[in-house]
Motif scaffolding. Structure first.
Motif, mmCIF file in Angstrom:
data_model
loop_
_atom_site.group_PDB
_atom_site.id
_atom_site.type_symbol
_atom_site.label_atom_id
_atom_site.label_comp_id
_atom_site.label_asym_id
_atom_site.label_seq_id
_atom_site.Cartn_x
_atom_site.Cartn_y
_atom_site.Cartn_z
ATOM 1 N N GLU A 75 0.851 -1.186 0.000
ATOM 2 C CA GLU A 75 0.000 0.000 0.000
ATOM 3 C C GLU A 75 0.886 1.235 0.000
ATOM 4 N N LEU A 76 0.764 2.060 -1.048
ATOM 5 C CA LEU A 76 1.611 3.241 -1.199
ATOM 6 C C LEU A 76 0.776 4.512 -1.059
ATOM 7 N N VAL A 77 1.401 5.585 -0.605
ATOM 8 C CA VAL A 77 0.746 6.889 -0.484
ATOM 9 C C VAL A 77 1.470 7.874 -1.392
ATOM 10 N N LYS A 105 2.803 -4.792 -10.489
ATOM 11 C CA LYS A 105 1.479 -4.499 -11.044
ATOM 12 C C LYS A 105 0.670 -3.618 -10.106
ATOM 13 N N ILE A 106 0.040 -2.580 -10.664
ATOM 14 C CA ILE A 106 -0.901 -1.774 -9.901
ATOM 15 C C ILE A 106 -2.250 -2.489 -9.945
ATOM 16 N N VAL A 107 -2.770 -2.826 -8.780
ATOM 17 C CA VAL A 107 -3.988 -3.638 -8.723
ATOM 18 C C VAL A 107 -5.145 -2.908 -8.017
ATOM 19 N N GLY A 108 -4.979 -1.630 -7.755
ATOM 20 C CA GLY A 108 -6.065 -0.879 -7.126
ATOM 21 C C GLY A 108 -5.552 0.431 -6.575
ATOM 22 N N GLY A 109 -6.473 1.254 -6.107
ATOM 23 C CA GLY A 109 -6.071 2.519 -5.522
ATOM 24 C C GLY A 109 -7.189 3.532 -5.534
ATOM 25 N N ASP A 133 -4.601 5.673 -1.144
ATOM 26 C CA ASP A 133 -3.793 4.464 -1.267
ATOM 27 C C ASP A 133 -3.656 4.050 -2.725
ATOM 28 N N ILE A 134 -2.530 3.427 -3.027
ATOM 29 C CA ILE A 134 -2.309 2.759 -4.307
ATOM 30 C C ILE A 134 -1.772 1.377 -3.969
ATOM 31 N N ASN A 143 -8.931 0.557 -10.655
ATOM 32 C CA ASN A 143 -9.201 -0.880 -10.587
ATOM 33 C C ASN A 143 -7.938 -1.681 -10.898
ATOM 34 N N THR A 144 -7.262 -1.272 -11.954
ATOM 35 C CA THR A 144 -6.028 -1.943 -12.358
ATOM 36 C C THR A 144 -5.316 -1.061 -13.376
ATOM 37 N N ALA A 145 -4.067 -1.374 -13.658
ATOM 38 C CA ALA A 145 -3.319 -0.705 -14.721
ATOM 39 C C ALA A 145 -2.706 -1.786 -15.597
ATOM 40 N N GLU A 146 -3.124 -1.815 -16.853
ATOM 41 C CA GLU A 146 -2.692 -2.884 -17.759
ATOM 42 C C GLU A 146 -1.636 -2.383 -18.736
#
Length: 209
Positions: free
Chosen positions: A35-37, A73-77, A66-67, A123-126
């Motif tokens: 979890e990143l800020v 992979k970015i999976v939410g935020g 949060d990210i 939601n996600t980053a593809e």
């Protein structure tokens, strides 16, 4: 009877083993989830145009609640955008800037009193094939504006390293889809009609610990 009991015990052992394996997989997944800020300098710039070509421009702050990352992979935020942080950057007098800023915060535009934040949910980053603008990801998510949440996908340049995540994006959205319809009527003269699309350019980063 003994045979039946043995078979039942074997079946129970298999069920327990599968349950433990699934639980272990879930635990491993949670352990790799970060979890990143966002850093405090995160911001976006914007432009809104009249049909005649004149535009107003400014900036607005970004505060990442949060990210989420899993590996690379970015999976939410979730990115919160405080309407109160809007600033005007085009060449206007101090009085004109104050007047425009107040107008943007009224019910004609962002309605600050009722909706103090615009919120973008990731939601996600593809990963995508790098396009002409250099974008290498497509961020899939939704934006909540004036109490209405609508899907909004954003092409972006994303760099994920062991120490940080950086995101740069340039996109536009049709404000009228969220109910921001001030000066959008087709019969207005070009010097009074505001284009539906708002241009946005954002740059943000988050540190990995």
């Amino acid at each position: 009877m003994n045979k039946l009991r043995k078979n039942s015990l074997k079946l129970m052992a298999v069920v327990i083993a599968i349950s433990l394996w699934v639980a272990c997989k879930k635990d491993n997944k949670n352990e790799t989830r970060e979890e990143l800020v966002l850093t405090t300098d995160a911001k976006a710039s914007w432009k809104g145009y009249l049909e005649m070509g004149y535009f107003n421009s400014g900036t607005i702050g970004l505060s990442g609640e949060d990210i989420f990352l899993e590996g690379d992979k970015i999976v939410g935020g979730k990115i919160s955008i405080p309407v109160s942080s809007i600033l005007i950057t085009n060449e206007l007098s101090t009085e004109e800037k104050a007047e425009l800023l107040h107008h943007l915060q009224t019910t004609d535009f962002f309605n600050l009193a009722v909706y103090p934040f615009v919120v973008y949910k990731i939601n996600t980053a593809e990963k995508i094939t790098v396009d002409a603008q250099g974008n290498n990801y497509l961020i899939k998510g939704s934006m909540s504006l004036l109490g209405k949440e609508i899907a909004l996908d954003i092409p972006a340049k994303i760099n994920i390293t062991n120490t940080a995540v950086t995101v740069k994006a340039k996109f536009s959205f049709d404000r009228t889809k969220w109910g921001m319809t001030f000066a959008s009527q087709e019969n207005l003269p070009a010097d009074k009609k505001i284009k539906n699309n708002i241009e946005v350019e954002l740059e943000l980063s988050a540190t990995r610990f």
